[in-house]
Scaffold this active site. Sequence first.
Site, PDB file in Angstrom:
ATOM      1  N   ASP A   1      48.815 -17.125  -1.905  1.00 36.72           N
ATOM      2  CA  ASP A   1      47.656 -17.472  -1.065  1.00 36.72           C
ATOM      3  C   ASP A   1      46.975 -16.197  -0.576  1.00 36.72           C
ATOM      4  O   ASP A   1      45.955 -16.267   0.131  1.00 36.72           O
ATOM      5  CB  ASP A   1      48.029 -18.421   0.078  1.00 36.72           C
ATOM      6  CG  ASP A   1      49.078 -17.847   1.020  1.00 36.72           C
ATOM      7  OD1 ASP A   1      49.573 -16.733   0.772  1.00 36.72           O
ATOM      8  OD2 ASP A   1      49.406 -18.544   2.007  1.00 36.72           O
ATOM      9  N   SER A   2      47.483 -15.020  -0.985  1.00 34.96           N
ATOM     10  CA  SER A   2      46.754 -13.767  -0.794  1.00 34.96           C
ATOM     11  C   SER A   2      45.390 -13.855  -1.477  1.00 34.96           C
ATOM     12  O   SER A   2      44.512 -13.030  -1.212  1.00 34.96           O
ATOM     13  CB  SER A   2      47.556 -12.587  -1.351  1.00 34.96           C
ATOM     14  OG  SER A   2      47.989 -12.834  -2.669  1.00 34.96           O
TER      15      SER A   2
ATOM     16  N   ASP B   1      51.999 -20.596  -4.157  1.00 34.10           N
ATOM     17  CA  ASP B   1      52.184 -20.662  -2.702  1.00 34.10           C
ATOM     18  C   ASP B   1      51.757 -22.008  -2.135  1.00 34.10           C
ATOM     19  O   ASP B   1      50.715 -22.561  -2.532  1.00 34.10           O
ATOM     20  CB  ASP B   1      51.323 -19.581  -2.025  1.00 34.10           C
ATOM     21  CG  ASP B   1      52.141 -18.406  -1.539  1.00 34.10           C
ATOM     22  OD1 ASP B   1      53.327 -18.597  -1.216  1.00 34.10           O
ATOM     23  OD2 ASP B   1      51.582 -17.301  -1.478  1.00 34.10           O
TER      24      ASP B   1
ATOM     25  N   GLU C   1      56.639 -20.156   3.177  1.00 34.31           N
ATOM     26  CA  GLU C   1      57.000 -19.186   4.213  1.00 34.31           C
ATOM     27  C   GLU C   1      57.803 -19.867   5.320  1.00 34.31           C
ATOM     28  O   GLU C   1      57.500 -20.999   5.703  1.00 34.31           O
ATOM     29  CB  GLU C   1      55.724 -18.566   4.809  1.00 34.31           C
ATOM     30  CG  GLU C   1      54.916 -17.774   3.798  1.00 34.31           C
ATOM     31  CD  GLU C   1      53.680 -17.113   4.388  1.00 34.31           C
ATOM     32  OE1 GLU C   1      53.513 -17.116   5.626  1.00 34.31           O
ATOM     33  OE2 GLU C   1      52.877 -16.584   3.597  1.00 34.31           O
TER      34      GLU C   1
ATOM     35  N   GLU D   1      59.479  -9.642   2.822  1.00 31.51           N
ATOM     36  CA  GLU D   1      58.266  -8.827   2.941  1.00 31.51           C
ATOM     37  C   GLU D   1      58.330  -7.989   4.215  1.00 31.51           C
ATOM     38  O   GLU D   1      58.589  -8.514   5.311  1.00 31.51           O
ATOM     39  CB  GLU D   1      57.023  -9.741   2.956  1.00 31.51           C
ATOM     40  CG  GLU D   1      55.731  -8.933   3.077  1.00 31.51           C
ATOM     41  CD  GLU D   1      54.467  -9.729   2.761  1.00 31.51           C
ATOM     42  OE1 GLU D   1      54.556 -10.916   2.402  1.00 31.51           O
ATOM     43  OE2 GLU D   1      53.380  -9.135   2.872  1.00 31.51           O
TER      44      GLU D   1
HETATM   45  O1  KIV Z   1      50.451 -14.453  -1.197  1.00 29.80           O
HETATM   46  C1  KIV Z   1      51.040 -13.495  -1.701  1.00 29.80           C
HETATM   47  O2  KIV Z   1      50.513 -12.761  -2.542  1.00 29.80           O
HETATM   48  C2  KIV Z   1      52.410 -13.236  -1.275  1.00 29.80           C
HETATM   49  C3  KIV Z   1      53.044 -11.955  -1.713  1.00 29.80           C
HETATM   50  C4  KIV Z   1      52.524 -10.832  -0.914  1.00 29.80           C
HETATM   51  C5  KIV Z   1      54.533 -12.042  -1.668  1.00 29.80           C
HETATM   52  O3  KIV Z   1      52.969 -14.033  -0.581  1.00 29.80           O
END
Ligand code: KIV
Length: 287
Positions: free
Chosen positions: A44-45, A83, A114, A180
């Site tokens: 979700d980045s 995610d 998470e 992380e």
């Molecule tokens: O959303 C993402 O890219 C992540 C990574 C930084 C582990 O959760």
Amino acid sequence: MRTSIASLRRRKAAGEKFTVVTAYDYTSARLVDASAVDAILVGDSLGMVMQGHDSTLPVTVEQMIYHAQMVRRGAQRALIVVDLPFTATASTDDAVRAATKIMAETGAQSVKIEGGARIAPLVRQLVANGIPVMGHLGFTPQSVNTIGLRVQGRDEAGAGELLADALALQEAGVWSVVLELVPAELAAAVSTRLEIPTVGIGAGAGCDAQVQVWHDLLGLYEEFVPKHARQFRVLGAEVRGALDEYSAAVSDGSFPTEANASSMDAATLERALGDGGAGADAEGPTA
Ligand code: KIV
């Protein structure tokens, strides 16, 4: 053949590291698939690096599915993890529904969620429903407003809590856990205490695997290199250079050339224009 969760778990048992990178579209997924990287995280980045938000919070389930479907079409070999976004986590029922939809509509092999012991009941339910789950501890970006953007688990209480969370997630059935922004010593100790692989980002070399964000690893943001990242290439500069060269080549007439164009028979063109070639000079309506 697609990389399996079982094969990545075996890597830990054999003491062999594996790699994960984020990808958000078809073209980048194809590139990952043709590389030695084992798995793709549709993180979700994408809310930050693809959509330009300042956090991951606004990302929707539909957007995760949209991006994961593109990745799935580009990747036949790499394991794909998607995610579960913040917007899907208001209740356990919402989260189960969203994770089920993501798995059904994307063809991914796992979701990532998470949270620690608090989400163990959700993990248990998803695993019982046949949905593999990757955990995510330490700095969890969806909680940035409560925990701040900082290394987690540095003090005694925090370190103990992180280990307890990791054990609770393992007990609930996650197949791996992202660590992380966790002190390297703590991440290494957690890794040796877990049977499942740890996937580090800013957590040192003692993790069983590493994950990096596409844009960091490829140097697409030249001016910002997070401490936990290494720019293995600086493609931002390459891309800008290519765009400047393209612009200059159009300006000076060196692009396009005849090789970049197609041609047609002159008589055919004359007949089609129906003006004996005088079209350019003829008076007529202008747009
Ligand atoms: O959303 C993402 O890219 C992540 C990574 C930084 C582990 O959760």
